[in-house]
Design a protein around this motif. Sequence first.
Motif, PDB file in Angstrom:
ATOM      1  N   ALA A   1       0.823  -1.215   0.000  1.00 31.83           N
ATOM      2  CA  ALA A   1       0.000   0.000   0.000  1.00 31.83           C
ATOM      3  C   ALA A   1       0.852   1.258   0.000  1.00 31.83           C
ATOM      4  N   ARG A   2       2.085   1.123   0.454  1.00 33.29           N
ATOM      5  CA  ARG A   2       2.993   2.273   0.483  1.00 33.29           C
ATOM      6  C   ARG A   2       3.792   2.394  -0.813  1.00 33.29           C
ATOM      7  N   ARG A   3       3.512   1.543  -1.787  1.00 31.67           N
ATOM      8  CA  ARG A   3       4.107   1.618  -3.121  1.00 31.67           C
ATOM      9  C   ARG A   3       5.621   1.401  -3.145  1.00 31.67           C
ATOM     10  N   VAL A   4       6.127   0.591  -2.224  1.00 29.73           N
ATOM     11  CA  VAL A   4       7.556   0.280  -2.291  1.00 29.73           C
ATOM     12  C   VAL A   4       7.813  -0.642  -3.471  1.00 29.73           C
ATOM     13  N   HIS A   5       9.078  -0.725  -3.892  1.00 29.88           N
ATOM     14  CA  HIS A   5       9.404  -1.451  -5.112  1.00 29.88           C
ATOM     15  C   HIS A   5       9.705  -2.922  -4.877  1.00 29.88           C
ATOM     16  N   GLY A   6       9.855  -3.269  -3.649  1.00 29.56           N
ATOM     17  CA  GLY A   6      10.131  -4.659  -3.312  1.00 29.56           C
ATOM     18  C   GLY A   6      10.417  -4.740  -1.827  1.00 29.56           C
ATOM     19  N   LEU A   7      10.679  -5.951  -1.392  1.00 27.06           N
ATOM     20  CA  LEU A   7      11.008  -6.151   0.020  1.00 27.06           C
ATOM     21  C   LEU A   7      12.290  -6.970   0.135  1.00 27.06           C
ATOM     22  N   ALA A   8      13.067  -6.645   1.139  1.00 29.21           N
ATOM     23  CA  ALA A   8      14.271  -7.426   1.432  1.00 29.21           C
ATOM     24  C   ALA A   8      14.069  -8.111   2.768  1.00 29.21           C
ATOM     25  N   ILE A   9      14.083  -9.412   2.742  1.00 30.54           N
ATOM     26  CA  ILE A   9      13.800 -10.175   3.966  1.00 30.54           C
ATOM     27  C   ILE A   9      15.057 -10.875   4.458  1.00 30.54           C
ATOM     28  N   MET A  10      15.064 -11.178   5.733  1.00 39.49           N
ATOM     29  CA  MET A  10      16.128 -11.995   6.313  1.00 39.49           C
ATOM     30  C   MET A  10      17.478 -11.286   6.299  1.00 39.49           C
ATOM     31  N   GLY A  11      17.423  -9.963   6.332  1.00 41.88           N
ATOM     32  CA  GLY A  11      18.653  -9.241   6.623  1.00 41.88           C
ATOM     33  C   GLY A  11      18.885  -9.284   8.122  1.00 41.88           C
ATOM     34  N   ALA A  12      19.885  -8.519   8.592  1.00 46.08           N
ATOM     35  CA  ALA A  12      20.155  -8.467  10.029  1.00 46.08           C
ATOM     36  C   ALA A  12      18.884  -8.019  10.747  1.00 46.08           C
ATOM     37  N   LEU A  13      18.219  -7.003  10.172  1.00 51.45           N
ATOM     38  CA  LEU A  13      16.992  -6.510  10.791  1.00 51.45           C
ATOM     39  C   LEU A  13      15.914  -7.587  10.805  1.00 51.45           C
ATOM     40  N   GLY A  14      15.968  -8.488   9.844  1.00 46.49           N
ATOM     41  CA  GLY A  14      14.966  -9.542   9.751  1.00 46.49           C
ATOM     42  C   GLY A  14      15.278 -10.713  10.668  1.00 46.49           C
ATOM     43  N   GLU A  15      16.277 -10.541  11.516  1.00 43.29           N
ATOM     44  CA  GLU A  15      16.682 -11.607  12.436  1.00 43.29           C
ATOM     45  C   GLU A  15      16.913 -12.932  11.699  1.00 43.29           C
ATOM     46  N   GLY A  16      17.396 -12.824  10.470  1.00 47.25           N
ATOM     47  CA  GLY A  16      17.668 -14.016   9.676  1.00 47.25           C
ATOM     48  C   GLY A  16      18.595 -14.983  10.390  1.00 47.25           C
ATOM     49  N   HIS A  17      19.535 -14.434  11.148  1.00 43.98           N
ATOM     50  CA  HIS A  17      20.504 -15.278  11.851  1.00 43.98           C
ATOM     51  C   HIS A  17      19.894 -15.957  13.077  1.00 43.98           C
ATOM     52  N   LYS A  18      18.657 -15.611  13.407  1.00 50.67           N
ATOM     53  CA  LYS A  18      18.019 -16.236  14.571  1.00 50.67           C
ATOM     54  C   LYS A  18      17.007 -17.299  14.154  1.00 50.67           C
ATOM     55  N   LEU A  19      16.927 -17.565  12.847  1.00 52.59           N
ATOM     56  CA  LEU A  19      15.948 -18.533  12.353  1.00 52.59           C
ATOM     57  C   LEU A  19      16.610 -19.869  12.063  1.00 52.59           C
ATOM     58  N   THR A  20      15.853 -20.932  12.236  1.00 48.84           N
ATOM     59  CA  THR A  20      16.334 -22.235  11.796  1.00 48.84           C
ATOM     60  C   THR A  20      16.068 -22.356  10.294  1.00 48.84           C
ATOM     61  N   GLU A  21      16.696 -23.346   9.716  1.00 49.95           N
ATOM     62  CA  GLU A  21      16.557 -23.557   8.282  1.00 49.95           C
ATOM     63  C   GLU A  21      15.090 -23.743   7.870  1.00 49.95           C
ATOM     64  N   PRO A  22      14.310 -24.584   8.554  1.00 54.95           N
ATOM     65  CA  PRO A  22      12.894 -24.726   8.165  1.00 54.95           C
ATOM     66  C   PRO A  22      12.112 -23.417   8.328  1.00 54.95           C
ATOM     67  N   GLU A  23      12.415 -22.661   9.389  1.00 55.28           N
ATOM     68  CA  GLU A  23      11.735 -21.372   9.556  1.00 55.28           C
ATOM     69  C   GLU A  23      12.060 -20.444   8.396  1.00 55.28           C
ATOM     70  N   ARG A  24      13.312 -20.453   8.015  1.00 55.28           N
ATOM     71  CA  ARG A  24      13.759 -19.652   6.889  1.00 55.28           C
ATOM     72  C   ARG A  24      12.952 -19.982   5.624  1.00 55.28           C
ATOM     73  N   ARG A  25      12.814 -21.253   5.370  1.00 56.09           N
ATOM     74  CA  ARG A  25      12.048 -21.668   4.188  1.00 56.09           C
ATOM     75  C   ARG A  25      10.604 -21.195   4.293  1.00 56.09           C
ATOM     76  N   GLU A  26      10.050 -21.318   5.485  1.00 56.93           N
ATOM     77  CA  GLU A  26       8.659 -20.910   5.647  1.00 56.93           C
ATOM     78  C   GLU A  26       8.494 -19.410   5.399  1.00 56.93           C
ATOM     79  N   VAL A  27       9.405 -18.642   5.940  1.00 57.11           N
ATOM     80  CA  VAL A  27       9.317 -17.190   5.758  1.00 57.11           C
ATOM     81  C   VAL A  27       9.387 -16.835   4.276  1.00 57.11           C
ATOM     82  N   ILE A  28      10.367 -17.393   3.579  1.00 58.58           N
ATOM     83  CA  ILE A  28      10.485 -17.094   2.147  1.00 58.58           C
ATOM     84  C   ILE A  28       9.212 -17.499   1.426  1.00 58.58           C
ATOM     85  N   SER A  29       8.702 -18.653   1.780  1.00 61.14           N
ATOM     86  CA  SER A  29       7.516 -19.174   1.097  1.00 61.14           C
ATOM     87  C   SER A  29       6.311 -18.251   1.266  1.00 61.14           C
ATOM     88  N   VAL A  30       6.112 -17.754   2.466  1.00 63.64           N
ATOM     89  CA  VAL A  30       4.977 -16.848   2.680  1.00 63.64           C
ATOM     90  C   VAL A  30       5.158 -15.574   1.862  1.00 63.64           C
TER      91      VAL A  30
END
Lengths: 299, 299, 299, 299
Positions: C34-63
Amino acid sequence: MILQGIYPIVPTPFLDDGSLDPASIERLIAFMAARRVHGLAIMGALGEGHKLTEPERREVISVYRSQLPEEMQLIVGVRAPATDPAATMACAARDQGADAILLGPPGVQADAALAGYYQRVSDAVRIPCIIHDYPAVTGIRMSVELIARIAATASHINHIKLEDPPTGMKMDALAQAAGPALKVFGALGGMYAFEELERGAVGIMTGFVYAELLVELFDRCKQGHWPQAAALFYDIVPLIRWEFQTGIGVSLRKHILKRLGVFTTAAVRHPGPNADPKTVDQLFRIVRHLVDKGYALDM
Amino acid sequence: MILQGIYPIVPTPFLDDGSLDPASIERLIAFMAARRVHGLAIMGALGEGHKLTEPERREVISVYRSQLPEEMQLIVGVRAPATDPAATMACAARDQGADAILLGPPGVQADAALAGYYQRVSDAVRIPCIIHDYPAVTGIRMSVELIARIAATASHINHIKLEDPPTGMKMDALAQAAGPALKVFGALGGMYAFEELERGAVGIMTGFVYAELLVELFDRCKQGHWPQAAALFYDIVPLIRWEFQTGIGVSLRKHILKRLGVFTTAAVRHPGPNADPKTVDQLFRIVRHLVDKGYALDM
Amino acid sequence: MILQGIYPIVPTPFLDDGSLDPASIERLIAFMAARRVHGLAIMGALGEGHKLTEPERREVISVYRSQLPEEMQLIVGVRAPATDPAATMACAARDQGADAILLGPPGVQADAALAGYYQRVSDAVRIPCIIHDYPAVTGIRMSVELIARIAATASHINHIKLEDPPTGMKMDALAQAAGPALKVFGALGGMYAFEELERGAVGIMTGFVYAELLVELFDRCKQGHWPQAAALFYDIVPLIRWEFQTGIGVSLRKHILKRLGVFTTAAVRHPGPNADPKTVDQLFRIVRHLVDKGYALDM
Amino acid sequence: MILQGIYPIVPTPFLDDGSLDPASIERLIAFMAARRVHGLAIMGALGEGHKLTEPERREVISVYRSQLPEEMQLIVGVRAPATDPAATMACAARDQGADAILLGPPGVQADAALAGYYQRVSDAVRIPCIIHDYPAVTGIRMSVELIARIAATASHINHIKLEDPPTGMKMDALAQAAGPALKVFGALGGMYAFEELERGAVGIMTGFVYAELLVELFDRCKQGHWPQAAALFYDIVPLIRWEFQTGIGVSLRKHILKRLGVFTTAAVRHPGPNADPKTVDQLFRIVRHLVDKGYALDM
């Protein structure tokens, strides 16, 4: 002695041949005095204290002490890799008339060593020593517990220049652990000055050159005019941010002071770094923006 | 001037009240001269150079210069956070009679800054400057390319004290990049001395107190008696290792020198650290083991 | 593929029991779209990517992949301590539909190792890889020469997320060394967004939650309305600064999203840290200030 | 469960195409079992645990568990940047049959965060967790006070792998602060194994390949044959030192195991680094020296 208010950390001026420029120091003192700051802190990281020889150091202190108006306090930065030279530097600064020492830690990440250093140096110098808590520059992390312990045992240590973000939460934790005896100065270029004053900081000790804006902020906070303080602060954050840039902060401040006729040159001692002209232009565009808003700023 | 052989990095003696102890320096010079070392390196990290004031520094250099036998070279450690004070310190040491400067880097991890620092300081001092490449202590990493560039452009820089392990592989890479003009000294307490000499090091510059063992090692290598050199080296590695322990190396060396009657005290300036008695005992047990093997070592 | 514009780095939502909260992800996608951004970047440091397990990571990407509007690009953060797992993670993300990889360096401060890592991972994944240059978080410094070399040799590397301040001067040095083929994204919370766009940045990729303000800034710059862009930017810097606070940035952004009804909770995975209530209040005071100025912001 | 004795940290074998090599793991288990070690620690830093994907990790654990003789314990290394993934990894290892976890800290230098991490992970896994105190690799310093606090409150934490030199003095300080309940393993390649056992270490947990020598050392110490232990130890320090070289330790150990017919290749995953042939030759020269002295070592 009570330290309170706005204490600019000031840069050290050099001529183009690299030598000290005492005439610029005298102009800087007049410049800052006219802005009603409460004192000056010299020879901090911003003051390139680590790039001066011992005789240069003495000369700089001497010029400041002889020219500084009576009502302004002189704080001298001291940081050494071991306790003895730190004590020697601090005592020499005191003997030249320093009112307080801004005391940076040695490069040893161990609580006992840090506590011993602060205890011994402050015992030796017997004038107020301000703990300099700035891990991004010193590489040393000081926990709330350690700081509280130092403040409790070292009788000349009652102040801290807090630059370990997020500062507000550490301020509250320190208030809990050390009580009201430990006075906190905000810093980090002024980036969080308003929020720090709101949390109880007794002042701001930082290198922002347009110090009259911090004085006005401090006065509004002191008088309890919080909304007016906030409005002022939000206006000036873009400028605070630009002056505070990593690495080139010293260079930028010198460029401002040169343009304002205070410093003869903007020379930074090697290995610098120096701000490029575009970065300097971007700074004055922000000043212009503030002038257009009605702020009476030199430029 | 040719630097070659064994150059102990020596500790600086203090009395129990913390003051300099020139009499111990004189005994140390005699002690080391009797061991046939090729020179001494003073005011390195092991020499607590960073814990001395400027006048103390001058006094230390002065005692060494006046007492050192003619045939032994005097290397003075210089490290400063910026270029100007490093050049000033280096020139002062030269004027007091230093034969060469052991030049540590400023705390700036940027190739241009490091190259500029080495170029300017060596241009100013115009006597041999030895690059001190010791990332574990300085925090600064110098790549093979950077070192080769400095050696190629700075006319007074032809030596490196290499303490960036694994040293053998970096030696070969430097030989490839910088050619034979760059001479390498091994260090790291002597931990890899034999293998470094085998790879072409021109000597060892480190704080190992039983320096006669390194002199003997160097002589055997020089004469091409490699198996005999290896046998000697393997015998002494346990002692080398124990002297070289992280943090307490300075304290341990001072304890040896005190026991041998060379130093008045084993005092290390705050914040130390100090070795505990058990650690000192464990050291002399190794010396005893070597004596029992037939080595004529003092203890 | 062309990457250009505003790409929020988004936090990963958890429920109070610590588990992933896919419903909040779906609301976040709608919120950002709704804010018209051009894309999203997930699982960066801000996304706590380093705190996720591999299956969680897959789930997040999938959603994200299944819910993201077609016109928005999905960038997935990958950082691993070695080359093989980074390549594996990157390929897995690609196979799940990532449009590009935000590729952080391994923890090895050596040019050859870094160049090899970027070359191999990008060769393996064969979709655009964005160099993540953020020394304050990764501890790794990448020189202009190294980045230019990587960009020249790795065919899938044409972008950099530049967070090595001062960014403007590094941008110009990169333009000189790597030419126009290397596209730069500004970041650092947006702290220098306007000045970076002025110097030629193709967009901003950062965690600022009120992304509509960055979209508006980008549009004004794109249309050449620089004074209007500056005015907007200076107004929002106080908020940008507060969101970007060291350590607690993730927590603060989650508090905003919770208050706006996007996230169910503001939970940050241990060891946090978490912003205290006062810090959150101070944030919304700034939002209120902007609303009072006429900005249509949710709060 | 009691952990005591010699636990080699073992490297993970790869084929030339970079894939896991289970056959080599089986040979390694037989090799180490024949040397009468008390257990194996897998997936430490030396085991390139950080270079494995999650499925590879599972496969490695599975091969070890299925092949390891009943009387040998299996310790699995776990280190993650946050608490949840560390707990997940630890529980997965336990479910696959790990007897204990070697638990490295997250990258957060804050006592509360570290204490929370160790408490939560050990509470989750409920098998012995060994604190991994190795600041040179992890970058995290753990004070004696912090370690004692963790050991006192976390019921599954009674062991530490101590690699913060000087280790002897920290051992004594820990004994003072935490009492005899906290058991210490020496490590650091075995560099101080004898002195650590003398100070009360319950064993050595390190990557030294000629593990039979450490077993013999341990037995002699256990039987109170200290002089014989010392003599053995001093003989093998040169080899211990060479295997333990910074950076290339993994590569060197793989070269030994390849030459001994245990590993198919000496491949180290990118970014390595790899030992050069000369460094490998220098290693076997030391082994030859020991063989000539009468030690029955394979080579």
